[in-house]
Design a protein around this motif. Structure first.
Motif, mmCIF file in Angstrom:
data_model
loop_
_atom_site.group_PDB
_atom_site.id
_atom_site.type_symbol
_atom_site.label_atom_id
_atom_site.label_comp_id
_atom_site.label_asym_id
_atom_site.label_seq_id
_atom_site.Cartn_x
_atom_site.Cartn_y
_atom_site.Cartn_z
ATOM 1 N N LYS A 1 0.586 -1.237 0.115
ATOM 2 C CA LYS A 1 0.020 0.085 0.059
ATOM 3 C C LYS A 1 0.734 0.964 0.360
ATOM 4 O O LYS A 1 0.497 2.369 0.120
ATOM 5 C CB LYS A 1 -1.113 0.325 1.267
ATOM 6 N N ASP A 2 2.464 1.683 0.556
ATOM 7 C CA ASP A 2 2.980 2.712 0.320
ATOM 8 C C ASP A 2 3.838 3.206 -1.064
ATOM 9 O O ASP A 2 4.208 3.550 -1.166
ATOM 10 C CB ASP A 2 4.149 2.427 1.473
ATOM 11 N N ILE A 3 3.748 1.694 -1.798
ATOM 12 C CA ILE A 3 4.430 1.871 -2.957
ATOM 13 C C ILE A 3 3.450 2.218 -4.725
ATOM 14 O O ILE A 3 1.978 1.445 -4.902
ATOM 15 C CB ILE A 3 5.633 0.888 -3.599
ATOM 16 N N SER A 4 3.608 3.110 -5.385
ATOM 17 C CA SER A 4 3.085 3.633 -6.409
ATOM 18 C C SER A 4 3.577 3.185 -7.458
ATOM 19 O O SER A 4 4.628 3.613 -7.956
ATOM 20 C CB SER A 4 2.233 5.047 -6.319
ATOM 21 N N ILE A 5 3.603 1.965 -8.155
ATOM 22 C CA ILE A 5 4.032 1.264 -8.691
ATOM 23 C C ILE A 5 3.793 1.619 -10.638
ATOM 24 O O ILE A 5 2.465 1.819 -10.687
ATOM 25 C CB ILE A 5 3.874 -0.321 -9.302
ATOM 26 N N PRO A 6 5.082 2.456 -11.550
ATOM 27 C CA PRO A 6 4.214 3.859 -12.587
ATOM 28 C C PRO A 6 3.479 1.981 -13.856
ATOM 29 O O PRO A 6 3.926 1.553 -13.491
ATOM 30 C CB PRO A 6 5.768 3.758 -13.333
ATOM 31 N N GLU A 7 2.075 2.918 -14.014
ATOM 32 C CA GLU A 7 1.789 2.408 -14.942
ATOM 33 C C GLU A 7 1.978 2.536 -16.489
ATOM 34 O O GLU A 7 1.827 2.865 -16.599
ATOM 35 C CB GLU A 7 0.259 2.573 -14.951
ATOM 36 N N PHE A 8 3.113 2.148 -16.494
ATOM 37 C CA PHE A 8 3.616 1.847 -18.239
ATOM 38 C C PHE A 8 3.005 1.028 -18.865
ATOM 39 O O PHE A 8 3.824 0.796 -20.575
ATOM 40 C CB PHE A 8 5.166 2.108 -18.048
ATOM 41 N N PHE A 9 2.505 0.080 -18.355
ATOM 42 C CA PHE A 9 2.025 -1.040 -19.601
ATOM 43 C C PHE A 9 0.675 -1.060 -18.864
ATOM 44 O O PHE A 9 0.243 -0.719 -17.812
ATOM 45 C CB PHE A 9 2.527 -2.216 -19.559
ATOM 46 N N GLU A 10 -0.154 -1.922 -19.493
ATOM 47 C CA GLU A 10 -1.692 -1.968 -19.244
ATOM 48 C C GLU A 10 -1.544 -2.964 -18.554
ATOM 49 O O GLU A 10 -0.549 -3.868 -18.424
ATOM 50 C CB GLU A 10 -2.411 -2.588 -21.213
ATOM 51 N N LYS A 11 -2.596 -3.204 -17.850
ATOM 52 C CA LYS A 11 -3.180 -4.113 -16.830
ATOM 53 C C LYS A 11 -2.710 -5.281 -16.918
ATOM 54 O O LYS A 11 -2.447 -6.547 -16.219
ATOM 55 C CB LYS A 11 -4.576 -3.710 -15.794
ATOM 56 N N ASN A 12 -3.265 -5.872 -18.496
ATOM 57 C CA ASN A 12 -3.221 -7.298 -18.444
ATOM 58 C C ASN A 12 -2.216 -7.743 -18.968
ATOM 59 O O ASN A 12 -2.031 -8.864 -19.273
ATOM 60 C CB ASN A 12 -4.331 -7.389 -19.312
ATOM 61 N N GLN A 13 -1.065 -6.700 -19.283
ATOM 62 C CA GLN A 13 0.049 -7.341 -19.291
ATOM 63 C C GLN A 13 1.380 -7.347 -17.820
ATOM 64 O O GLN A 13 1.771 -8.524 -17.786
ATOM 65 C CB GLN A 13 1.280 -6.180 -20.351
ATOM 66 N N PHE A 14 0.282 -7.250 -16.907
ATOM 67 C CA PHE A 14 1.338 -6.993 -15.648
ATOM 68 C C PHE A 14 1.802 -8.871 -15.654
ATOM 69 O O PHE A 14 0.643 -10.286 -15.798
ATOM 70 C CB PHE A 14 0.348 -6.783 -14.639
#
Length: 332
Positions: A131-144
């Motif tokens: 909850k402390d980290i905000s991961i950069p959203e440089f890709f689509e969620k379905n690619q995670f």
């Protein structure tokens, strides 16, 4: 290594998703990204906070008596420790409790609950820290694919290797030195699988590894809050034939300049059916590459049926045929 063959990694400030996809991603080169909002982790994740908030669940770790870990000779042992105990030990330079020696080094690469079936996901293995980290959203969620939580002792060096997915290495605390090599320099790295046999990249044994002197290295230092983009295979699909072209791979070697904590985020940038579905680490070669290597191994085995001079001649013809494809043109 010849200093003339070292180059700095490009640095970019205040990068958003649009800028990343438009200006950085298409270059297929490593890049240090600064000024990205990562949440409160950069200020919160002290040793005390991690040990009290991260929990006491058992974690599997690498333990070595020397800073330079290598996976080829496996000069380390696997052990388990409660997470809170690991954090405190990894932050120490000298230990009162230890497995091998009082100055042993620790490395955590988080795993899924069942490492044979589950991927590493910080939101599942360490929800109180996630909850402390905000991961950069440089890709689509379905690619995670995965988010790997990492802890390294001061001085810990990890072997040179490549991954099969694009990823962001988020350096939350501590400083880290990263040295990278272009996929074009693979012939000079003395590979065993996805790992280089050259363990000391700063003062290599050129008598044993003479070709390594030809390798061009790229170097950077990650400070707390920095993000390193590491490109791996890029497959380009051209319509309407959906032809897949192999474009890039990057090798990397890291040294923890301080006790450090980071998160590695991997995403699938190839068509889903390119990946091995049993791969939970994200480091197995794409299926087509694995099949090609198996075919090559069988071909080389077949050549052993010939006398030496014939074997040498036809092996050279095989090399020339591969070179004639000019795959290297796609790295430009």
């Amino acid at each position: 290594m010849d200093l003339q063959r070292k180059s700095p990694v490009a640095v970019h400030g205040n990068v958003d998703k649009e800028t990343f996809l438009r200006e950085i991603y298409p270059l297929r080169k490593p890049a240090v990204l600064k000024g990205i909002h990562l949440g409160t982790c950069t200020s919160k994740w002290t040793v005390d906070y991690l040990s009290t908030t991260g929990g006491s669940q058992e974690v599997k770790i690498h333990v070595a008596s020397v800073p330079q870990m290598n996976f080829i000779n496996k000069n380390f042992i696997y052990r388990t420790l409660p997470f809170d105990v690991l954090v405190k030990r990894a932050a120490e330079e000298t230990h009162t409790e230890y497995f091998i020696s009082e100055d042993e080094k620790y490395y955590l690469r988080s795993l899924g609950v069942d490492q044979r079936k589950d991927i590493a996901d910080i939101t599942k293995q360490f929800p109180s820290l996630a909850k402390d980290i905000s991961i950069p959203e440089f890709f689509e969620k379905n690619q995670f694919f995965s988010s790997v939580f990492r802890i390294s002792s001061l001085g810990l060096q990890l072997w040179t290797h490549y991954d099969v997915m694009d990823n962001l290495l988020i350096q939350v605390t501590g400083r880290k030195r990263v040295v990278l090599f272009s996929p074009q320099d693979a012939p000079y790295l003395y590979l065993t699988g996805d790992k280089s046999e050259v363990l000391d990249i700063d003062t290599p044994d050129l008598g044993k590894y003479p070709q390594f002197a030809k390798a061009q290295c790229y170097e950077c230092q990650l400070d707390p809050g920095d993000v390193l983009y590491i490109p791996d295979p890029l497959w380009k699909i051209s319509e309407p034939l959906a032809t897949i072209l192999f474009l890039a791979l990057w090798f990397h070697n890291t040294v923890a300049k301080e006790f450090g904590v980071g998160v590695n985020v991997f995403w699938k940038h190839l068509p889903a059916d390119c990946y091995d579905k049993t791969d939970t680490y994200g480091n197995k070669d794409p299926l087509a590459a694995s099949r090609a290597m198996q075919i090559l191994d069988r071909a080389l085995k077949t050549l052993e049926e010939l006398p030496d001079e014939y074997r040498d001649f036809y092996a050279r013809r095989m090399v020339l045929r591969i070179q004639s494809k000019s795959y290297s043109n796609h790295y430009k």
